[in-house]
Design a protein around this motif. Structure first.
Motif, PDB file in Angstrom:
ATOM      1  N   GLY A   1       0.806  -1.214   0.000  1.00 38.27           N
ATOM      2  CA  GLY A   1       0.000   0.000   0.000  1.00 38.27           C
ATOM      3  C   GLY A   1       0.836   1.260   0.000  1.00 38.27           C
ATOM      4  O   GLY A   1       1.856   1.370  -0.675  1.00 38.27           O
ATOM      5  N   PHE A   2       0.397   2.225   0.811  1.00 37.40           N
ATOM      6  CA  PHE A   2       1.101   3.509   0.877  1.00 37.40           C
ATOM      7  C   PHE A   2       2.453   3.403   1.572  1.00 37.40           C
ATOM      8  O   PHE A   2       3.349   4.204   1.336  1.00 37.40           O
ATOM      9  CB  PHE A   2       0.255   4.541   1.642  1.00 37.40           C
TER      10      PHE A   2
ATOM     11  N   SER B   1       5.931   3.202  -0.562  1.00 38.70           N
ATOM     12  CA  SER B   1       6.184   4.449  -1.302  1.00 38.70           C
ATOM     13  C   SER B   1       6.464   5.605  -0.351  1.00 38.70           C
ATOM     14  O   SER B   1       7.335   6.439  -0.611  1.00 38.70           O
ATOM     15  CB  SER B   1       4.976   4.789  -2.181  1.00 38.70           C
TER      16      SER B   1
ATOM     17  N   ASN C   1       0.239   3.790   9.504  1.00 36.57           N
ATOM     18  CA  ASN C   1      -0.241   3.511   8.160  1.00 36.57           C
ATOM     19  C   ASN C   1      -0.808   2.097   8.012  1.00 36.57           C
ATOM     20  O   ASN C   1      -1.569   1.835   7.085  1.00 36.57           O
ATOM     21  CB  ASN C   1       0.902   3.705   7.155  1.00 36.57           C
TER      22      ASN C   1
ATOM     23  N   PRO D   1      -7.512   9.335   2.929  1.00 36.64           N
ATOM     24  CA  PRO D   1      -7.526   9.035   1.491  1.00 36.64           C
ATOM     25  C   PRO D   1      -8.901   8.596   1.011  1.00 36.64           C
ATOM     26  O   PRO D   1      -9.706   8.058   1.773  1.00 36.64           O
ATOM     27  CB  PRO D   1      -6.510   7.894   1.355  1.00 36.64           C
TER      28      PRO D   1
ATOM     29  N   PHE E   1      -8.313   4.237  -3.024  1.00 37.06           N
ATOM     30  CA  PHE E   1      -7.033   3.860  -3.612  1.00 37.06           C
ATOM     31  C   PHE E   1      -6.856   2.346  -3.594  1.00 37.06           C
ATOM     32  O   PHE E   1      -5.733   1.840  -3.531  1.00 37.06           O
ATOM     33  CB  PHE E   1      -5.880   4.511  -2.838  1.00 37.06           C
TER      34      PHE E   1
ATOM     35  N   THR F   1      -4.373   0.535  -5.794  1.00 36.71           N
ATOM     36  CA  THR F   1      -2.955   0.653  -5.467  1.00 36.71           C
ATOM     37  C   THR F   1      -2.584  -0.094  -4.196  1.00 36.71           C
ATOM     38  O   THR F   1      -1.517  -0.709  -4.119  1.00 36.71           O
ATOM     39  CB  THR F   1      -2.576   2.140  -5.298  1.00 36.71           C
ATOM     40  N   THR F   2      -3.460  -0.047  -3.192  1.00 31.40           N
ATOM     41  CA  THR F   2      -3.115  -0.629  -1.901  1.00 31.40           C
ATOM     42  C   THR F   2      -3.194  -2.149  -1.890  1.00 31.40           C
ATOM     43  O   THR F   2      -2.709  -2.796  -0.956  1.00 31.40           O
ATOM     44  CB  THR F   2      -4.055  -0.089  -0.813  1.00 31.40           C
TER      45      THR F   2
ATOM     46  N   THR G   1      -4.786   5.042  -8.977  1.00 27.34           N
ATOM     47  CA  THR G   1      -3.496   4.362  -8.876  1.00 27.34           C
ATOM     48  C   THR G   1      -2.363   5.333  -8.568  1.00 27.34           C
ATOM     49  O   THR G   1      -1.211   4.926  -8.451  1.00 27.34           O
ATOM     50  CB  THR G   1      -3.177   3.616 -10.179  1.00 27.34           C
ATOM     51  N   ASP G   2      -2.674   6.599  -8.445  1.00 21.12           N
ATOM     52  CA  ASP G   2      -1.667   7.622  -8.172  1.00 21.12           C
ATOM     53  C   ASP G   2      -1.678   7.942  -6.681  1.00 21.12           C
ATOM     54  O   ASP G   2      -2.584   8.595  -6.181  1.00 21.12           O
ATOM     55  CB  ASP G   2      -1.956   8.883  -8.990  1.00 21.12           C
ATOM     56  N   THR G   3      -0.675   7.479  -5.966  1.00 14.81           N
ATOM     57  CA  THR G   3      -0.619   7.686  -4.518  1.00 14.81           C
ATOM     58  C   THR G   3       0.074   8.990  -4.127  1.00 14.81           C
ATOM     59  O   THR G   3       0.165   9.287  -2.930  1.00 14.81           O
ATOM     60  CB  THR G   3       0.125   6.527  -3.836  1.00 14.81           C
TER      61      THR G   3
ATOM     62  N   VAL H   1      -1.472  11.321  -1.444  1.00 14.51           N
ATOM     63  CA  VAL H   1      -1.375  10.819  -0.084  1.00 14.51           C
ATOM     64  C   VAL H   1       0.037  11.044   0.460  1.00 14.51           C
ATOM     65  O   VAL H   1       0.215  11.476   1.606  1.00 14.51           O
ATOM     66  CB  VAL H   1      -1.738   9.321  -0.026  1.00 14.51           C
TER      67      VAL H   1
END
Length: 299
Positions: free
Chosen positions: A66-67, A70, A99, A194, A197, A200-201, A249-251, A254
């Motif tokens: 996930g976040f 990144s 997180n 958020p 997402f 992405t996560t 898909t753009d983190t 966040v």
């Protein structure tokens, strides 16, 4: 300052009329809503930031997916000494990013207390509380910042999400209490909320959703199966699949929000990295009477 810019003149927007009546005097009226086809313009400027140096340390939980991954890489590039994964003792605790999180879907009658509610709460809520309490003395000494990555679903609930939503509402309340407490001592607390997402996560993939759904149906009491029926159950699962496949898909929004919370001398109490639909719905749900938001999104 938050403003909104319409993509078309209001007269050209689709409309929805909400009729209401006064039960006391019998008066009737209506409210005219235009659809949310406008673009929220977030004019918040990420000002009052400080340049972190190598001695500034931050702990990031939920590093494996996930976040977290990144975010840890980005904070390292900004000059932070990053500790990621499990809680560990560090010399200078300048910041904490809660997180870590898991999720589960299903209506109230479809989800079990154990393991569903207990497992989600153990990570999302009690994990945040335990991690913060363990790291708080270091943050206080460094007049640092505690950041919790919550969700828009910590401000507005939705069907088929009670195990997840209640934990995020809890994180929001815990963060508010903590912010009141540490402010006189110079500490800072921020919450990042958020939007969608899921793409992405990796909380949900198509195979995992189906596996959870099949297990859930097999374990339902016979009476619940008869009350709802397989058709209704499958429709709920299909909606969940659509929701998970529609996320951003753009983190980077966040990541920017968390970074600003950690580096700003005066961070915002809440950050809202989300798409236009989520932005509008959250404000309608949190700022208008429940009867109106229910009429728009439920009835």
């Amino acid at each position: 300052m938050l403003t909104a810019r319409f993509s078309r003149p209001p007269s050209q927007l689709p409309r929805k009329t909400l009729n209401f009546s006064d039960r006391v005097n019998g008066a009737r009226g209506s409210l005219l809503f235009h659809s949310a086809s406008f673009v929220p313009v977030d004019r918040r400027t990420y000002a009052a930031s400080v340049n972190p140096v190598g001695s500034k340390a931050v702990l990031v939980t939920g590093f494996d997916s996930g976040f977290g991954f990144s975010l840890a890489k980005h904070l390292h590039s900004e000059g932070f000494l990053v500790f990621a994964g499990y809680l560990m003792k560090v010399r200078d605790g300048s910041g904490l990013v809660n997180n870590a999180g898991i999720s589960m879907f299903g209506d109230v009658e479809f989800t079990s207390m154990e393991p569903t509610y207990k497992e989600v709460a153990e990570v999302n809520l009690w994990g945040t509380v335990r991690g913060t309490k363990s790291f708080l003395p270091l943050i206080q000494r460094a007049t640092g910042c505690a950041v919790s990555v919550s969700s828009r679903l910590g401000r507005m609930a939705h069907a088929a999400g009670p195990p997840y939503c209640i934990t995020r509402f809890g994180v929001e309340a815990f963060s508010d209490c903590l912010r009141y407490e540490v402010h006189p001592l110079g500490g800072k607390v921020g919450v990042v909320e958020p939007g969608n997402f899921n793409a992405t996560t990796s909380l949900y993939g198509a195979e995992r959703i189906q596996a959870i759904a099949n297990k859930m149906w097999d374990e339902l009491p016979e009476g619940v199966r008869k009350d709802y029926g397989r058709k209704y159950f499958d429709e709920r699962v299909a909606k969940m699949e659509t929701y998970c496949n529609s996320g951003s898909t753009d983190t980077s929004p966040v990541i920017r929000a968390v970074t600003h919370t950690l580096t700003s001398a005066t961070p915002y109490t809440r950050y809202h990295p989300m798409n236009h639909y989520c932005w509008v719905r959250m404000r309608i749900t949190t700022h208008l009477p429940g009867a109106i938001s229910d009429r728009i999104y439920i009835h």
